[in-house]
Design a protein around this motif. Structure first.
Motif, short mmCIF file in Angstrom:
data_model
loop_
_atom_site.label_atom_id
_atom_site.label_comp_id
_atom_site.label_asym_id
_atom_site.label_seq_id
_atom_site.Cartn_x
_atom_site.Cartn_y
_atom_site.Cartn_z
N THR A 1 0.84 -1.21 0.00
CA THR A 1 0.00 0.00 0.00
C THR A 1 0.87 1.26 0.00
O THR A 1 0.56 2.24 -0.68
CB THR A 1 -0.93 0.01 1.22
N SER A 2 1.97 1.21 0.75
CA SER A 2 2.80 2.41 0.82
C SER A 2 3.50 2.70 -0.50
O SER A 2 3.91 3.83 -0.75
CB SER A 2 3.83 2.28 1.95
N THR A 3 3.64 1.69 -1.35
CA THR A 3 4.28 1.93 -2.66
C THR A 3 3.28 1.96 -3.80
O THR A 3 3.66 2.14 -4.95
CB THR A 3 5.32 0.83 -2.95
N SER A 4 2.02 1.80 -3.51
CA SER A 4 1.03 1.71 -4.59
C SER A 4 0.93 3.01 -5.39
O SER A 4 0.64 2.99 -6.58
CB SER A 4 -0.35 1.35 -4.02
N MET A 5 1.19 4.13 -4.74
CA MET A 5 1.09 5.41 -5.46
C MET A 5 2.08 5.45 -6.61
O MET A 5 1.79 5.97 -7.69
CB MET A 5 1.38 6.58 -4.51
N TYR A 6 3.27 4.92 -6.37
CA TYR A 6 4.29 4.99 -7.42
C TYR A 6 4.08 3.89 -8.44
O TYR A 6 4.39 4.06 -9.61
CB TYR A 6 5.70 4.85 -6.83
N ARG A 7 3.56 2.77 -7.97
CA ARG A 7 3.44 1.63 -8.86
C ARG A 7 2.26 1.75 -9.81
O ARG A 7 2.22 1.09 -10.84
CB ARG A 7 3.30 0.34 -8.04
N PHE A 8 1.27 2.55 -9.45
CA PHE A 8 0.07 2.61 -10.27
C PHE A 8 -0.25 4.03 -10.70
O PHE A 8 -1.40 4.44 -10.74
CB PHE A 8 -1.11 1.99 -9.52
N ASN A 9 0.79 4.76 -11.04
CA ASN A 9 0.62 6.01 -11.78
C ASN A 9 -0.27 7.02 -11.06
O ASN A 9 -1.19 7.57 -11.65
CB ASN A 9 0.02 5.70 -13.17
N SER A 10 0.02 7.24 -9.80
CA SER A 10 -0.75 8.26 -9.09
C SER A 10 -0.24 9.64 -9.49
O SER A 10 0.96 9.85 -9.60
CB SER A 10 -0.58 8.07 -7.59
N SER A 11 -1.15 10.56 -9.70
CA SER A 11 -0.70 11.91 -10.06
C SER A 11 -0.32 12.72 -8.84
O SER A 11 0.42 13.67 -8.93
CB SER A 11 -1.78 12.68 -10.81
N ILE A 12 -0.84 12.33 -7.68
CA ILE A 12 -0.57 13.14 -6.49
C ILE A 12 0.83 12.85 -5.96
O ILE A 12 1.61 13.74 -5.65
CB ILE A 12 -1.63 12.86 -5.40
N LEU A 13 1.15 11.58 -5.88
CA LEU A 13 2.51 11.19 -5.45
C LEU A 13 3.10 10.33 -6.54
O LEU A 13 3.07 9.10 -6.44
CB LEU A 13 2.44 10.40 -4.14
N PRO A 14 3.58 10.91 -7.58
CA PRO A 14 4.03 10.09 -8.70
C PRO A 14 5.31 9.31 -8.40
O PRO A 14 5.59 8.32 -9.05
CB PRO A 14 4.25 11.10 -9.84
N SER A 15 6.08 9.79 -7.41
CA SER A 15 7.26 9.00 -7.08
C SER A 15 7.59 9.18 -5.61
O SER A 15 7.06 10.07 -4.93
CB SER A 15 8.45 9.38 -7.95
N ILE A 16 8.48 8.38 -5.13
CA ILE A 16 8.83 8.38 -3.71
C ILE A 16 9.50 9.69 -3.31
O ILE A 16 9.51 10.07 -2.15
CB ILE A 16 9.71 7.14 -3.39
N ARG A 17 10.03 10.40 -4.29
CA ARG A 17 10.71 11.65 -3.96
C ARG A 17 9.75 12.70 -3.42
O ARG A 17 10.14 13.61 -2.72
CB ARG A 17 11.40 12.20 -5.21
N TYR A 18 8.48 12.56 -3.79
CA TYR A 18 7.51 13.56 -3.37
C TYR A 18 6.95 13.29 -1.97
O TYR A 18 6.22 14.10 -1.45
CB TYR A 18 6.35 13.62 -4.37
N LEU A 19 7.37 12.16 -1.40
CA LEU A 19 6.85 11.84 -0.06
C LEU A 19 7.62 12.68 0.95
O LEU A 19 8.81 12.43 1.20
CB LEU A 19 7.05 10.34 0.21
N ASP A 20 6.95 13.66 1.50
CA ASP A 20 7.61 14.58 2.43
C ASP A 20 7.07 14.32 3.83
O ASP A 20 6.23 15.06 4.35
CB ASP A 20 7.33 16.02 2.00
N ILE A 21 7.53 13.24 4.43
CA ILE A 21 6.95 12.81 5.70
C ILE A 21 7.91 13.09 6.87
O ILE A 21 7.59 12.82 8.03
CB ILE A 21 6.59 11.31 5.61
N ALA A 22 9.06 13.63 6.56
CA ALA A 22 10.04 13.87 7.63
C ALA A 22 10.51 15.31 7.57
O ALA A 22 11.57 15.60 7.01
CB ALA A 22 11.22 12.91 7.49
N PRO A 23 9.74 16.23 8.11
CA PRO A 23 10.12 17.63 8.03
C PRO A 23 11.35 17.96 8.89
O PRO A 23 12.08 18.88 8.60
CB PRO A 23 8.89 18.37 8.55
N PHE A 24 11.53 17.19 9.95
CA PHE A 24 12.63 17.52 10.86
C PHE A 24 13.50 16.29 11.05
O PHE A 24 13.34 15.54 12.01
CB PHE A 24 12.07 17.99 12.22
N PRO A 25 14.38 16.03 10.08
CA PRO A 25 15.25 14.89 10.29
C PRO A 25 16.13 15.14 11.54
O PRO A 25 16.44 16.31 11.82
CB PRO A 25 16.12 14.84 9.03
N PRO A 26 16.50 14.21 12.29
CA PRO A 26 16.34 12.77 12.04
C PRO A 26 15.04 12.16 12.54
O PRO A 26 14.96 10.97 12.77
CB PRO A 26 17.53 12.19 12.79
#
Lengths: 773, 408
Positions: free
Chosen positions: B204-229
């Motif tokens: 499920t977490s990779t389905s956006m990239y695997r099935f041509n989602s326009s909102i999150l077309p690739s893993i690079r757009y996943l911005d889930i860590a605003p304050f690394p680490p």
């Protein structure tokens, strides 16, 4: 007349004699002198006979006088001349010769040597009545002269003018009170009148209506009929007859004038089919009028009351006149009348004209028009080369058509509506005609011949005939029913239905394509201008639709312009405004995606690692951009799903034909476009959404670039700029009350210029994520 | 799936097409001992799936013995071979965007070698997204892990997890066991049960990239860590069902959302003990199935005010979106969801593991097993502890109002 006869025969010496008048009447009535075929001799025959007689009697010297007298009498009154010639015929030679010689000398016409005196004048009275220069009084015995059979010897009991009391007798009083005598006395001259029987009267009347003159109805120099002589018809007196005939004369003149006006408007070389049809119809009606008049007369002619018969003829002619009057207006302004208008006129006339004859004429004309219209429709529906503008109107712009269909938007033709053809039917026909042409154009040329359905085949005429003969007396032809039948019989309806279904399916695929193509900027990569069809086909886009897209090289970053020009008929969906909306969607989503791409580049850069504030600002910008992008895409998707659902629901209605389905498709797409424009807030603030977003995106890109370049200060400055543009964007969003709730979470307060601004929506209260269950 | 074509199926993301047209996963399988991979390659489902050139098994086949240091140091010896495979595979791609690493951190399944690989991957691919699915040991109750040194392994792995990947999806075995036991109605859930849950999270977490989602077309757009680490992500799925049983519930977006936002749905065992000031930093909720776009828009607004945010200004941390579903899989339910939640509530897990480490370390229990490994020193362990403590400090600081301005 008595005094005339008195002077003619006796001079002034003798009193006026009724017997002479009786003789005059009887002679003229019975025409006693006949040839071996029992044909009465005419005045000319009798003149010839008299001339011969004069020669035989060696009285040639007197011929001049005789000719003068006869000529005078002939000029004056044919009946008196005939009377004199007949009386002279019966006069014996001796009496004739003797009286001629004596009286001509006494009147100063001849000298004693029986030579004609030049410049001698006949003896005439004040009314220019000549005195006969021979004596015919000897033979003035009515019975003898008129050769009456014994049982008709009415003069055995002649009318006695004075009774035994010395008073005017009743019979004589009756004669004196006759209308003819009264009129003659009033006019102070003798009158001539006809006394006609029924058959003669109606024959003359009908002739008049046919435009032919007679001795009763004559034509003056203005080509108008007038009553040549007074007339009695059987028991009708002169006045009654005149009164009755007055209106007939008036009507006949009107009819004649109108017919002449009409014929003057005929154009024999015109190619206008409706004009030709009208002209042919009117020529037939003129013919028909004459025949029908005769039929009216011959129906029950023996038994029907004359008044009633006259009235029937009058009404019949009047109906014809009124119809012709309308046709004059039509022919004068033929360009103002379409066949549909004329059909409505004729339909109304056939039902509601005051006179039955008019109704029948309109009914016949209605039939002709129905045939004309049906045939024209059939031609238009079976041949792409058929002339369209005999029935259809080119509006020039579909906006001038009320609620145009999809096909009318492509080709703004329309057909008039009327009481005989309702709007839905006329629109269906127009749609069929236009869509048939699109269907033909869609096919290759070699198949075109096959598509010339029917128009040049023998079946064509028989199909029309079949339609027209399907109506009967109880089921009179109506335009709507005829056209409905036509559409059922022609194969065009089925062909177009199938074609339209294909177009419908293609349209829905086209919508899918447009929505996918323009709302997925990520698939276009960096180079949008390179519309590589092969590359896009891999994403599942149809080649035919891809070829409809063109990229305008004048486009800029904040204004991507695409042209969408699919093949007809799909181009009906893609007007300039539609292309603009799709371009705006693409522009905005592309800008936002580019902003996100810029932010991605900042990840793992040193500045980003070092500066928590910068990390926060980059994250905030990314979040805002992501949210806006997600909301726009979500709303577009929602609008699209709504459109598809509505289409599925409405198109599932089996009672709709394919053209109606296409109209639904068109309207749904328009609503979808409006929804997208609203989502993009294009109508707000003069469509500045893209510009504001462009400013935000520029701030993001520049902040990211500064971040990568290790310039935290510039990055922060650009972030502040971003916040200002964000507040502009939120101002715009607040005007869109419907969708503001989606953007409300982006609101921020300006309590402090530094970080630590309290979110209006942060909460320390219990929330689901913190609750333990 | 490998032989079918669907226009929305971006197979190229995780597969490539071989010459015989079947799709091969872009996967590299690494193990220091052959049992697991060997067993997998003999199964009918997987024997012909993977590219055998992408499988690395250590020559000696002895494994790391649940010892992070052993795995790490053995990994050093063989890293070049492994890296070669990875680089070869990367060069075969058109546009490499990220790497997914699946391992455990408690010892025995890629904690040591996996940590080394993480370092090398970050070194070789500095700009690419590295996301790990890291299985943490089950330290609860009777099913606690049999790796006694798992705190040491964990601490040492944590340092690499803190420094190298972009996102770490924390899969706590305890939570997985608890969930599996509850949903599959068994006291002893098997690997199949657990793996089905993990597999569902990963797919499920990779389905956006695997099935041509326009909102999150690739893993690079996943911005889930605003304050690394602070990039340790909790995950939760709904509904959790036994595939062998009939599904009798009715699912909707509202139901799924409500369930996912419950702390107990997270695959982290301490989620139920959320602290009062714990807040959500950034989360993604992927909803799949027969969903109307309106439902998601409505649900977003409904949960907006229910999410606890950081005290300093933050935009809405939870992003809900419709994720595409595989056209080849027909689930029993109409609506399902996955929540990837970057929340400070993961910190207690680290606290408890650190406490366990402290307990062992203070007694120097089992440290000799680590010390005897060449090129390993206890300093590495101490350094790792500092990293973990810094991380925990960050988690404590981020819930303060002055987090962004501290030190200024």
């Amino acid at each position: 007349m008595l005094s005339t006869l008195g002077f003619l025969i006796h001079g002034n010496e003798k009193p006026k004699r009724l017997k002479d008048l009786t003789c005059l009447y009887m002679i003229n009535k019975n025409q006693p002198i006949r040839d071996e075929n029992d044909k009465p001799l005419s005045i000319n025959d009798l003149k010839t006979e008299l001339k011969n007689r004069v020669e035989i009697l060696n009285l040639s010297n007197f011929q001049v006088i005789i000719d003068k007298v006869i000529e005078k009498l002939e000029e004056m009154d044919d009946s008196i001349c005939y009377f004199v010639l007949v009386s002279t015929f019966y006069l014996s030679d001796s009496i004739f010769e003797e009286s001629l010689k004596e009286m001509s000398v006494n009147q100063g016409l001849m000298n004693h040597n029986f030579e004609y005196k030049l410049y001698s004048e006949l003896l005439e009275n004040s009314k220019n009545i000549p005195k006969l220069p021979w004596d015919i009084s000897k033979v003035l015995n009515p019975t003898e002269l008129a050769k009456l059979p014994p049982e008709q010897q009415i003069f055995e009991n002649p009318i006695i003018p004075i009774d035994n009391w010395g008073l005017i007798s009743a019979e004589y009083r009756k004669i004196l009170k006759t209308e003819e005598l009264l009129i003659s006395a009033r006019e102070n001259q003798s009158i001539i009148f006809f006394h006609l029987e029924n058959a003669q009267f109606f024959a003359k009347l009908l002739e008049m209506y046919r435009g032919k003159s007679s001795d009763l109805f004559q034509i003056n120099d203005k080509k108008h009929f007038y009553l040549g002589n007074l007339c009695r018809v059987e028991e009708w007196n002169l006045t009654m007859t005149k009164t009755i005939l007055a209106k007939h004369l008036f009507l006949a003149n009107l009819l004649s004038d109108t017919r002449q006006n009409l014929e003057a408007l005929f154009n024999p070389i015109s190619e206008n089919p409706i004009r030709k049809a009208i002209q042919n119809f009117l020529r037939e009606e003129f013919q028909q009028f004459s025949e029908n008049l005769f039929e009216i007369f011959s129906e029950n002619s023996e038994n029907m009351n004359r008044h009633r018969k006259c009235h029937e003829i009058y009404e019949f002619a009047r109906g014809f006149y009124h119809v012709l009057k309308d046709f004059v207006k039509i022919l004068k302004n033929l360009n103002d009348f379409s066949p549909i208008d004329l059909n409505e006129m004729s339909f109304v006339g056939s039902r509601f004209a005051a006179l039955e004859s008019a109704r029948k004429i309109w009914k016949r004309f209605n039939l002709i028009l129905i045939q004309f219209i049906v045939k024209k429709c059939a031609e238009m529906l079976t041949s792409p080369e058929a002339e369209l503008f005999d029935l259809l109107v080119d509006e020039g712009d579909s906006k001038l058509i009320r609620d145009p269909s999809v096909w009318q938007r492509l080709n703004p033709l329309s057909m008039e509506q009327s009481r005989c053809i309702d709007r839905n039917l006329s629109n269906r026909i127009v749609d069929l005609i236009i869509s048939y042409r699109f269907f033909v154009n869609d096919k290759k040329n070699e198949e075109r011949n096959e598509l010339e359905l029917f128009s040049i085949t023998p079946c064509f005429e028989s199909t029309i005939d079949e339609i027209m003969t399907s109506f009967g007396p109880e089921n009179p032809p109506e335009l709507e029913k005829s056209l409905e039948l036509l559409m059922r019989k022609l194969p065009t309806t089925e062909i177009v239905e199938k074609y339209s279904r294909k177009i419908l399916a293609k349209s829905i695929r086209f919508f899918d394509f447009l929505k996918q193509f323009f709302t997925q900027p990520h698939i276009h990569g960096k180079s949008i201008s390179n519309l590589d069809v092969a590359k896009y086909e891999k994403y599942g886009f149809e080649r035919e639709f891809l070829q409809a897209i063109s990229y305008d090289f004048r486009s800029t970053f904040d204004d991507c312009r695409f042209g969408i020009a699919p093949k007809e008929p799909l181009n009906v969906y893609t007007t300039e405004s539609v292309a603009f909306v799709y371009s705006q969607v693409f522009t905005i989503l592309n800008m936002l995606k580019n902003a996100m791409d810029a932010i991605i580049e900042t990840r793992r850069c040193d500045t980003f690692q070092r500066e928590p504030r910068l990390r926060y600002s980059i994250f905030h910008m990314n979040d805002v951009v992501f949210t806006i992008r997600k909301n726009i895409m979500g709303l577009v998707e929602a609008a699209y799903v709504d459109m598809k659902k509505k289409l599925d629901l409405e198109l599932s209605n089996k009672s709709l034909n394919s053209n109606e389905c296409l109209n639904i498709c068109y309207r749904s797409h328009r609503i979808f476009m409006k929804e997208i424009a609203a989502i993009l807030m294009l109508s707000l603030n003069r469509g500045s959404t893209a510009r504001i977003l462009k400013m935000m995106v520029t701030s993001v890109s520049e902040s990211s670039t500064s971040c990568i370049s290790d310039d935290a200060v510039s990055a922060d400055r650009h972030y502040q700029e971003f916040l200002k543009n964000l507040s502009l964007f939120l101002d715009l969003c607040r005007q869109d009350r419907l969708r503001y709730s989606l953007y409300k979470s982006l609101e921020f307060s300006e309590e402090s210029t530094d970080f630590g601004r309290k979110s209006a929506f942060s909460s320390y209260s219990d929330d689901i994520s913190c609750r333990s269950y | 799936m490998s032989h079918e074509h669907d226009v929305n199926d971006n197979k190229d993301v995780l597969f490539y097409q071989a010459d015989d047209d079947h799709y091969v996963p872009r996967a590299v399988l690494v193990d220091l001992e052959p049992r697991v991979i060997g067993g997998m390659m003999q199964s009918p489902n997987f024997s012909n799936l993977f590219n055998t050139d992408n499988i690395f098994l250590s020559d000696h086949g002895g494994g790391a013995g649940n010892n992070w240091a052993s795995g790490y140091c053995q990994g050093r010896e063989v890293q070049e071979k492994i890296v070669d495979i990875i680089v070869r595979e990367a060069e075969n791609t058109e546009n490499l965007e990220g790497i997914l690493l699946t391992h455990s951190v408690s010892g025995g399944t890629g904690s040591g070698t996996g940590s080394l690989l993480l370092e090398r991957l970050r070194e070789i691919f500095p700009k690419k997204v590295i996301q790990t699915y890291s299985v943490f040991a089950n330290t609860e109750g009777n099913s606690s892990t049999d790796v006694v040194v798992h705190p040491y392994n964990w601490v040492l792995s944590m340092q690499r997890l803190i420094e190298n990947p972009d996102h770490v999806v924390v899969l706590d075995n305890a939570a997985l066991h608890r969930l599996a036991a509850g949903k599959f109605k068994t006291d002893t859930p098997t690997f199949d049960h657990i793996n089905s849950l993990v597999g569902r999270i990963m797919s499920t977490s990779t389905s956006m990239y695997r099935f041509n989602s326009s909102i999150l077309p690739s893993i690079r757009y996943l911005d889930i860590a605003p304050f690394p680490p602070m990039h340790f992500i909790q995950s939760g799925i709904s509904p959790v069902v036994d595939p062998s049983e009939n599904f009798t519930r009715k699912t909707s977006v509202a139901d799924v959302t409500r369930f996912l936002l419950k702390p107990t749905s997270m695959m982290v065992s301490t989620a139920a003990g959320v602290r009062p000031n714990d807040c959500m930093l950034s989360s993604y909720m992927f909803l799949q199935g027969q969903i109307e776009p309106h439902n998601i828009l409505a649900a977003e607004q409904n949960v907006d005010f229910a999410i606890r945010r950081t005290p300093f200004y933050m935009t809405k941390p939870l992003k809900m979106m419709h994720a595409p579903l595989s056209p080849y899989v027909k689930p029993q339910y109409k609506v399902s969801g996955l929540l990837l939640n970057n929340s400070t509530s993961v910190a207690p897990l680290f606290d408890s593991l650190l406490a366990k480490y402290d307990k062992l370390r203070s007694k120097r229990a089992f440290v000799d097993k680590f010390e005897k490994i060449d090129n390993f020193s206890l300093d590495m362990m101490d350094e790792a502890v500092h990293s973990v403590q810094d991380l925990l400090d960050e988690y404590r600081a981020v819930v303060q109002k002055d987090y962004l301005t501290r030190g200024l």
